[in-house]
Design an enzyme around this catalytic site. Structure first.
Site, PDB file in Angstrom:
ATOM      1  N   LYS A 194      -3.250   5.684  -4.031  1.00  0.00           N
ATOM      2  CA  LYS A 194      -4.368   6.724  -3.824  1.00  0.00           C
ATOM      3  C   LYS A 194      -4.143   8.026  -4.532  1.00  0.00           C
ATOM      4  O   LYS A 194      -3.062   8.452  -4.940  1.00  0.00           O
ATOM      5  CB  LYS A 194      -4.245   7.166  -2.342  1.00  0.00           C
ATOM      6  CG  LYS A 194      -4.170   5.857  -1.442  1.00  0.00           C
ATOM      7  CD  LYS A 194      -3.913   6.194   0.165  1.00  0.00           C
ATOM      8  CE  LYS A 194      -3.755   5.157   0.939  1.00  0.00           C
ATOM      9  NZ  LYS A 194      -2.244   4.603   0.797  1.00  0.00           N
ATOM     10  N   TYR A 212       2.816  10.132  -0.347  1.00  0.00           N
ATOM     11  CA  TYR A 212       3.897   9.699   0.393  1.00  0.00           C
ATOM     12  C   TYR A 212       5.286   9.951  -0.114  1.00  0.00           C
ATOM     13  O   TYR A 212       6.287   9.815   0.426  1.00  0.00           O
ATOM     14  CB  TYR A 212       3.706   8.014   0.523  1.00  0.00           C
ATOM     15  CG  TYR A 212       2.575   7.538   1.260  1.00  0.00           C
ATOM     16  CD1 TYR A 212       1.651   8.550   1.918  1.00  0.00           C
ATOM     17  CD2 TYR A 212       2.338   6.359   1.253  1.00  0.00           C
ATOM     18  CE1 TYR A 212       0.600   8.231   2.619  1.00  0.00           C
ATOM     19  CE2 TYR A 212       1.068   5.673   1.650  1.00  0.00           C
ATOM     20  CZ  TYR A 212       0.300   6.481   2.469  1.00  0.00           C
ATOM     21  OH  TYR A 212      -0.947   6.088   3.058  1.00  0.00           O
ATOM     22  N   HIS A 251      -7.824   9.422  -1.539  1.00  0.00           N
ATOM     23  CA  HIS A 251      -7.082   9.571  -0.269  1.00  0.00           C
ATOM     24  C   HIS A 251      -7.850  10.428   0.803  1.00  0.00           C
ATOM     25  O   HIS A 251      -7.917   9.830   1.900  1.00  0.00           O
ATOM     26  CB  HIS A 251      -5.371  10.533  -0.436  1.00  0.00           C
ATOM     27  CG  HIS A 251      -4.538   9.911   0.427  1.00  0.00           C
ATOM     28  ND1 HIS A 251      -3.375   9.901   0.117  1.00  0.00           N
ATOM     29  CD2 HIS A 251      -4.886   9.529   1.686  1.00  0.00           C
ATOM     30  CE1 HIS A 251      -2.778   9.675   1.213  1.00  0.00           C
ATOM     31  NE2 HIS A 251      -3.364   9.242   2.198  1.00  0.00           N
ATOM     32  N   ASP A 307       0.713  -1.167   0.022  1.00  0.00           N
ATOM     33  CA  ASP A 307      -0.100  -0.010  -0.108  1.00  0.00           C
ATOM     34  C   ASP A 307       0.792   1.196  -0.009  1.00  0.00           C
ATOM     35  O   ASP A 307       1.579   1.486   0.746  1.00  0.00           O
ATOM     36  CB  ASP A 307      -0.889   0.027   1.138  1.00  0.00           C
ATOM     37  CG  ASP A 307      -1.670   1.246   1.255  1.00  0.00           C
ATOM     38  OD1 ASP A 307      -3.076   1.178   0.923  1.00  0.00           O
ATOM     39  OD2 ASP A 307      -1.243   2.228   1.739  1.00  0.00           O
TER      40      ASP A 307
END
Length: 308
Positions: free
Chosen positions: A83, A54, A116, A49
Site C-alpha cells: 500500500k 507496517y 492506504h 498483504d
C-alpha cells in the site's frame, strides 16, 4: 482433490484472479513477518498483504524469496499486496516511493497496490499515479483501502479506471452494509482487514455457541462468516499453528439462521477512521500517529541473503 479455501480464487473486474484468503502482517516486526510468510506459504497460502506503514516490507520480501526457494515455487504462484503510505501520497511522490517499496519487497511487480487511506487533497493524484503504474505493468491490479462511498464517487467522477478492490475493516461488528452495496454495483471486491473483530467478537457468547455446534473455534467461525458474506480475508498471525487453523474453514457452512445471528451483531463502528489521523487534525500533536512503524531489524532483513 477438492478445492480448499487457500486454492479458491475470485476474478477481479480487470480479469486478474485473486485468492480469497491470505495472510496479513500488520504490527509484525520484520523477523515475525518473514517467519509468518514462510510458514503460511509452506502450508498452502498464496496471498500476502503488507504495507509501507507496517515497516516490515523488508521482512516480507525476504520471507517470500526464502519460501519460493524452499517450496519450489515461482513468483507467479503468489499474490502480493502492498500500500501507498499516507506521507508518500501525491502523483510524483507515489511513483518515486513505490520503486523503493519494490526494492524492499525484492520484487519487480506487485499483484495489488492500494492507496492506504484517502488523504484529503491528494488521493485523486495518488490514484492517477496508480493508474500509470498499472499501465506500465508494475502492478497487476490497483485499488484503495478505507475509502467510503464519497471517496469512491470521487474516483468514479474521473471517468477512468475504477478500483478493483477496497480493503476495509470488516467483521461481525463492522459489516459495511451500505458501502458493500455500492461496491457490488461498481464491481469492486471487498477485502477485510481486522477480519476477526478483536476481543469483543472473539469472546461473544453467540459466536461461541455457533462455534461449539460446528466443533470450531470462534476465530474460525468468524472467518467463515466473513467468507460467506463475500469478503476476501487476510487474518494476521505470527504463530504457525494459528496460521494453519485460520484456513481450516472450508469443512463447515454456517446456516442462514447462524448468519443472521452474526449479522445482528453489526454496529458499523470502526475501530479507527481517517478523521482520527493527525493529518486530519491540523497538528501532529493530536490524532492518531501516522508514521511508518520502525523495527530495529529492518537493516538486517534488507541485507539478509537467501541461500539457494
Amino acid at each position: 482433490m477438492a478445492e480448499t479455501i487457500l486454492q479458491e480464487r475470485t476474478t477481479l473486474a480487470n480479469g486478474v484472479e485473486m485468492p480469497v484468503f491470505g495472510l496479513g502482517v500488520w504490527k509484525s516486526s520484520n523477523k515475525e513477518a518473514a517467519e509468518s510468510v514462510q510458514a503460511a506459504i509452506k502450508h498452502g497460502y498464496r496471498m500476502i498483504d503488507t504495507a509501507k506503514q507496517y515497516g516490515n516490507e523488508a521482512g516480507v520480501g525476504y520471507g517470500i524469496q526464502k519460501a519460493l526457494v524452499d517450496n519450489h515455487l515461482n513468483r507467479k504462484d503468489l499474490f502480493v499486496t502492498t500500500k501507498i503510505f499516507n506521507g508518500d501520497q501525491g502523483y510524483l511522490s507515489t511513483l518515486q516511493n513505490f520503486d523503493e517499496q519494490l526494492k524492499r519487497l525484492r520484487l519487480t511487480y506487485v499483484d495489488l497496490l492500494l492507496i492506504h487511506w484517502p488523504v484529503e487533497g491528494k488521493y485523486l493524484d495518488t490514484w492517477t499515479a496508480l493508474e500509470k503504474l498499472y499501465h506500465e505493468g508494475k502492478v497487476r491490479a490497483i485499488g484503495v483501502s478505507n475509502f467510503d462511498e464519497a471517496n469512491l464517487q470521487d474516483i468514479q467522477n474521473l471517468n477512468r479506471l475504477m478500483p478493483q478492490v477496497n480493503q476495509m475493516e470488516f467483521n461481525p461488528l463492522v459489516q459495511e452494509k451500505h458501502l458493500f452495496n455500492k461496491m457490488n454495483g461498481l464491481g469492486i471486491a471487498m477485502e477485510a482487514w481486522g477480519p476477526l473483530g478483536g476481543g469483543e467478537a472473539l469472546n461473544d457468547a453467540t459466536i461461541k455457541a455457533i462455534a461449539d455446534k460446528h466443533g470450531k473455534t470462534t476465530a474460525q467461525t468468524i472467518l467463515r462468516f466473513d467468507y460467506q458474506m463475500g469478503a476476501i480475508t487476510i487474518p494476521k498471525s505470527a504463530h504457525e499453528e494459528r496460521i494453519v487453523a485460520n484456513a481450516q474453514i472450508d469443512d463447515f457452512t454456517l446456516t442462514d439462521e447462524e448468519m443472521a445471528q452474526i449479522q445482528g451483531m453489526n454496529k458499523e463502528k470502526h475501530s479507527i477512521w481517517h478523521e482520527d489521523f493527525a493529518w486530519h487534525k491540523g497538528s501532529e500533536e493530536t490524532g492518531v500517529k501516522d508514521s511508518v512503524s520502525y523495527w530495529d531489524d529492518t537493516d538486517e532483513y534488507l541485507n539478509k541473503e537467501v541461500v539457494y
